[in-house]
Design a protein around this motif. Structure first.
Motif, mmCIF file in Angstrom:
data_model
loop_
_atom_site.group_PDB
_atom_site.id
_atom_site.type_symbol
_atom_site.label_atom_id
_atom_site.label_comp_id
_atom_site.label_asym_id
_atom_site.label_seq_id
_atom_site.Cartn_x
_atom_site.Cartn_y
_atom_site.Cartn_z
ATOM 1 N N ASP A 1 34.619 36.329 37.534
ATOM 2 C CA ASP A 1 35.883 36.346 38.364
ATOM 3 C C ASP A 1 36.653 37.255 37.641
ATOM 4 O OD1 ASP A 1 35.082 34.541 40.351
ATOM 5 O OD2 ASP A 1 36.019 32.959 39.425
ATOM 6 N N ASP A 2 37.482 37.961 38.498
ATOM 7 C CA ASP A 2 38.863 38.660 37.897
ATOM 8 C C ASP A 2 39.850 37.669 37.898
ATOM 9 O OD1 ASP A 2 40.210 40.640 37.039
ATOM 10 O OD2 ASP A 2 40.311 41.698 38.659
ATOM 11 N N GLU A 3 40.786 37.709 37.041
ATOM 12 C CA GLU A 3 41.928 36.754 36.922
ATOM 13 C C GLU A 3 43.062 37.359 36.590
ATOM 14 O OE1 GLU A 3 40.779 33.416 34.054
ATOM 15 O OE2 GLU A 3 38.890 34.283 33.875
ATOM 16 N N ILE B 1 36.282 44.190 35.406
ATOM 17 C CA ILE B 1 35.109 43.680 36.410
ATOM 18 C C ILE B 1 34.771 44.766 37.320
ATOM 19 C CG2 ILE B 1 36.827 42.745 38.094
ATOM 20 C CD1 ILE B 1 34.904 40.243 38.019
ATOM 21 N N ASN B 2 35.336 45.804 37.753
ATOM 22 C CA ASN B 2 34.958 46.816 38.609
ATOM 23 C C ASN B 2 34.207 47.825 37.688
ATOM 24 O OD1 ASN B 2 36.080 45.487 40.779
ATOM 25 N ND2 ASN B 2 38.157 46.392 40.171
ATOM 26 N N GLU C 1 30.688 40.312 31.006
ATOM 27 C CA GLU C 1 32.067 39.622 30.281
ATOM 28 C C GLU C 1 32.280 40.348 28.819
ATOM 29 O OE1 GLU C 1 33.701 35.386 29.851
ATOM 30 O OE2 GLU C 1 31.849 35.866 29.148
ATOM 31 N N ILE C 2 33.405 40.892 28.948
ATOM 32 C CA ILE C 2 33.852 41.783 27.667
ATOM 33 C C ILE C 2 34.684 40.807 26.691
ATOM 34 C CG2 ILE C 2 34.801 43.548 26.530
ATOM 35 C CD1 ILE C 2 34.123 45.236 29.159
ATOM 36 N N LYS C 3 34.369 40.440 25.773
ATOM 37 C CA LYS C 3 34.997 39.484 24.849
ATOM 38 C C LYS C 3 35.583 40.358 23.723
ATOM 39 C CE LYS C 3 32.100 35.352 25.940
ATOM 40 N NZ LYS C 3 31.334 34.365 25.479
#
Length: 866
Positions: A34-36, A635-636, A642-644
């Motif tokens: 998800d984008d947040e 996210i696009n 997922e970049i942590k």
């Protein structure tokens, strides 16, 4: 006893006669992420922020002049190219404790160290300083800090005595004072010390030793502690460190008692720390004066090098058991002394990965003993990062067609030099031939700029690679100013606290030296470099890079998930420069408490989570940035990845067309939007509907909070979403035809459902207190915790399973998405990890009336797995 829900329930009407069970339509397949909306952190904005990075043909400037929120004064832009601006220079109020010439200067942190030197011009006098004078720089103003004077120092310099050592075969009296030595500082890589100072050779004199001055082969090391003090017990000078002498076969003499040993002075010495973190010291050419050996004087073409280990000791670079720490490299094509060797470093992109490259430029100097001929060539040695070997070339300049060529520059003796921000500074010295050459002393500092391939750029489009040689119009040092045999050092600058004054990236110090009358001086010249006002011209380089320092990127003290990268530019592309652009790249890594360059994996593989990633802020054109605000939602740009990060770094490439060389694009700020990367993930650990003798017996349900099978990736439900509860719903349907399922899918959790919503198929529900769902915790729902979904109240299992037949039972956890899970966590809240894609649906057959309702229940408590 009835229990009251904290959400209202909607009556669900079952039409049982000949009609199929009414189900919600299946939701579309959700993306993994998800984008947040996260927290925005501006990383670099002011001059002080940007100044901590690394500049390659770029500078930090006090612009824009009228910033608007969130922008403040400060931006990175392309570096100006041209002769140095003398208005950036001043004479320090501090002076040396005594006039000194031929005294090398090094820096560590904010400390300057002036080593030895001659107090008068006559080499046949006992006029050599036996001190290292240490000054402390105010990094904001460039001035030296003062205090009550302590002789033999003064109010600006503390004196540390150089220990006396056997100077070699020319004298058997331990001596300390020297001039014309080579010196380098090597910052420490481990421990609490600031670093080490190595003093190599030099000119010595003692009336009890010889009629003439002589060259020593002493190599001494001083240890500097974290306060900038030279440690009293930190001096070393082993015999196997002594400067090498070659025998008639060209081999290094390793017998410390050999009468053929010689010393060295006026040698070009340079330190290089390669990309793999190895420290090498190179000694190039030099002059050897040995009066006891038949008044012999020699000038050398030799190149020697040694390695510095992590403890500050010199070791042989390729053979740990060698009798000397020095190794010989290929000779230069000519002998040289009294010039300057300058370490240069750059980062170039190879295969998409930034790679540090190192080189040594050799400039100026004399090609005969009496300096009747001055070296006008420029040579470069490329450094092998693995073994420290050198490959020399005279192809040091870029042609207009993109090729390479040799060049000549103004010859100077007694010259010094330094490199910073892809610039070479050729500092003072004498243009006169002969010795001492004082009449040709200069006050200019010619400058050249090199690209990522170490090729010098034509700064005037007329074949002029070094600019600023005219002593009338280009002089830099304030009057009275001409110097030779001075020394130069750099100290990093701190931007002014007011944030609006034009900042410098470093302070350059030109210290001591002799004037045109060949008299040593105590003067200190200070100049600001690495800023937008460094040069007098308005021309800018055509391309450059800025690297931020690696910076922590935590959210509430935890690993972050990066949501977006934002940056602001000032491009204002004029018609002459329609393709002026800024290209932004970043990399991110999860570490355990550190944040440094070595934490990033340099691999360019698409599976490397800490690789450099390109960002495109202007997808409507081939350019990479829009003028003004740029934002890339990750996210696009990187779907399903997922970049942590606990640590990240960015770099910016500045580009302009050559049509308007006075123009520069500007990076005004860089920011990152982030949330906590660790999330709750409520898994269905066990779900079973049990029967006994053909009748309903029990519902067994155990939940677990564990994401990606990793406690570090899992967050408590309370931390993610606050206190309270979330809900578990069971959809129970009796089949009309035993062979036809009455329940084929269970509704997925719905992020758009309100707090009062209930799955339309829900039959019974239970509340789970959030506080029990710590990372790794399990929680079992007891039979008496279930309540009727429609209207509430105690569940009567005899009513639900009262009629013999086949029943389908489905489960949905946290339909209202109140536990703080992301899409990945919600995706298994129907048990898809067991039975994709429609969730777990258990089927039981009832052949007898249900067992009596149990009168007592086993109590289940949370179990925390660590």
């Amino acid at each position: 006893m009835s229990r009251q829900f904290q959400r209202s329930l909607t009556l669900f009407i079952i039409v049982a006669t000949g009609m199929a069970w009414l189900l919600v339509s299946l939701p579309p397949v959700a993306r993994a992420l998800d984008d947040e909306t996260g927290v925005l952190e501006i990383i670099d904005n002011s001059q002080a922020d940007f100044a901590s990075g690394v500049f390659q043909r770029t500078v930090v400037a006090a612009s824009p002049s009228s910033p608007s929120s969130p922008d403040v004064v400060g931006a990175v832009e392309l570096a100006p190219a041209g002769a140095l601006n003398r208005s950036n220079w001043f004479i320090a109020s501090a002076q040396l404790p005594q006039p000194l010439s031929d005294a090398p200067v090094v820096s560590l942190g904010r400390y300057l160290f002036v080593i030895g030197g001659a107090t008068s011009p006559n080499p046949g006098e006992e006029n050599r300083s036996s001190y290292i004078y240490r000054g402390v720089v105010n990094q904001e103003t460039g001035s030296l800090e003062t205090r009550d004077p302590v002789p033999p120092g003064n109010d600006a310099f503390t004196a540390f005595t150089i220990p006396a050592v056997d100077p070699g075969p020319e004298c058997n009296i331990p001596l300390a004072g020297r001039s014309r030595a080579g010196a380098v500082a090597v910052p420490a890589t481990t421990g609490s010390n600031l670093g080490y100072i190595f003093v190599i050779g030099g000119s010595m004199y003692d009336q009890d030793c010889a009629t003439y001055d002589f060259s020593t082969n002493i190599v001494q090391r001083a240890t500097v502690d974290a306060n900038g003090d030279i440690v009293a017990g930190g001096w070393s000078a082993p015999d196997n460190w002594r400067f090498p002498t070659l025998d008639i076969n060209g081999n290094i003499i390793t017998n410390p008692d050999s009468p053929d040993l010689r010393g060295i002075q006026n040698v070009q010495v340079v330190h290089v720390r390669t990309s793999n973190g190895t420290d090498y010291i190179y000694a190039i050419g030099g002059l050897s004066i040995a009066p006891s050996q038949f008044l012999q004087e020699d000038i050398y073409p030799h190149v020697f090098y040694t390695k510095v280990d992590s403890n500050g000791n010199l070791v042989h670079p390729t053979n740990a058991s060698a009798a000397t720490v020095w190794a010989r490299l290929a000779d230069l094509p000519f002998a040289i002394h009294s010039g300057t060797a300058i370490a240069a470093s750059t980062t170039r992109i190879e295969g998409g990965t930034p790679v540090q490259k190192d080189a040594i430029f050799l400039l100026g100097g004399c090609t005969d003993i009496e300096c009747n001929t001055l070296n006008t060539s420029v040579r470069r040695a490329d450094v092998n990062p693995t073994n420290g070997t050198l490959i020399w070339t005279n192809q040091v300049a870029r042609t207009s067609g993109g090729g390479t060529q040799p060049i000549n520059i103004q010859g100077r003796q007694g010259v010094t030099g330094i490199s910073f921000n892809n610039r070479l500074y050729y500092v003072t010295g004498s243009t006169a031939t002969g010795t001492p050459g004082a009449s040709g002393a200069t006050a200019t500092i010619p400058v050249a700029i090199y690209n990522d391939q170490f090729l010098l750029e034509d700064l005037t489009a007329s074949g002029n690679y070094f600019v600023g040689t005219n002593e009338t119009s280009d002089f830099v040092l304030p009057l009275p100013n001409r110097r030779l045999n001075a020394a130069v050092a750099l100290v990093p600058a701190v931007p002014p606290s007011n944030g609006t004054t034009q900042a410098n990236a470093a302070w350059m110090y030109v210290i001591g030296g002799s004037n045109q009358n060949n008299q040593p001086t105590d003067t200190i010249f200070v100049g600001g470099v690495g800023g937008a006002n460094e040069t007098t011209g308005t021309t800018r380089v055509s391309e450059g890079w800025y690297y931020s320092k690696p910076f922590p990127v935590l959210t509430s003290g935890e690993t972050s998930r990066l949501l977006a990268i934002k940056w602001a530019t000032d491009l204002n592309r004029p018609t002459q420069n329609p393709d002026a652009d800024i290209r932004i790249q970043f990399r991110a890594v999860v570490t355990s408490g550190t944040c440094r360059e070595s934490d990033f994996d340099p691999s360019t593989s698409s599976t490397n989570p800490s690789r450099w990633r390109d960002l495109d802020g202007d997808t409507s054109s081939p350019l990479r940035s829009m003028n003004g605000e740029n934002e890339v939602r990750l996210i696009n740009a990187f779907p399903d990845e997922e970049i942590k990060a606990t640590c990240m770094q960015y770099r910016a490439q500045f580009l302009q067309d050559p049509g308007l060389p006075t123009f520069t694009p500007r990076l005004r700020y860089f920011a990152v939007e982030k949330v906590v990367a660790a999330k709750p993930d409520i898994l269905i650990d066990e779900f079973d509907v049990q029967t006994n003798s053909g009748g309903f017996a029990n519902i067994v349900l155990r939940l677990r909070n564990l994401r990606n099978n990793s406690l570090s990736a899992t967050r408590s439900v309370v931390a993610a979403s606050g206190g309270g509860s979330f809900f578990v719903d069971l959809c129970i349907a009796r089949r009309t035809n035993p062979g036809t399922p009455a329940l084929t899918a269970v509704p997925a959790p719905d992020p758009n459902a309100g707090a009062s919503a209930t799955p339309s198929c829900a039959t019974v529900s239970a509340q789970v207190p959030k506080h029990v769902m710590e990372p790794g915790a399990t929680y079992s729902i007891a039979p008496d915790q279930w309540i009727k979904s429609q209207g509430g109240g105690e569940v009567n299992w005899n009513e639900i399973f009262g009629e013999p037949g086949t029943y389908d039972i489905g489960i949905v956890v946290d339909y209202n998405t109140m536990a703080g899970e992301d899409a990945q966590g919600r995706s298994n809240n129907r048990g898809e990890n067991v039975s994709p894609p429609n969730g777990i649906i258990r089927t039981i057959t009832i052949t007898a009336p249900p067992n009596p309702q149990p009168s007592s229940y086993e109590i289940f408590v949370p179990v925390i797995n660590r």
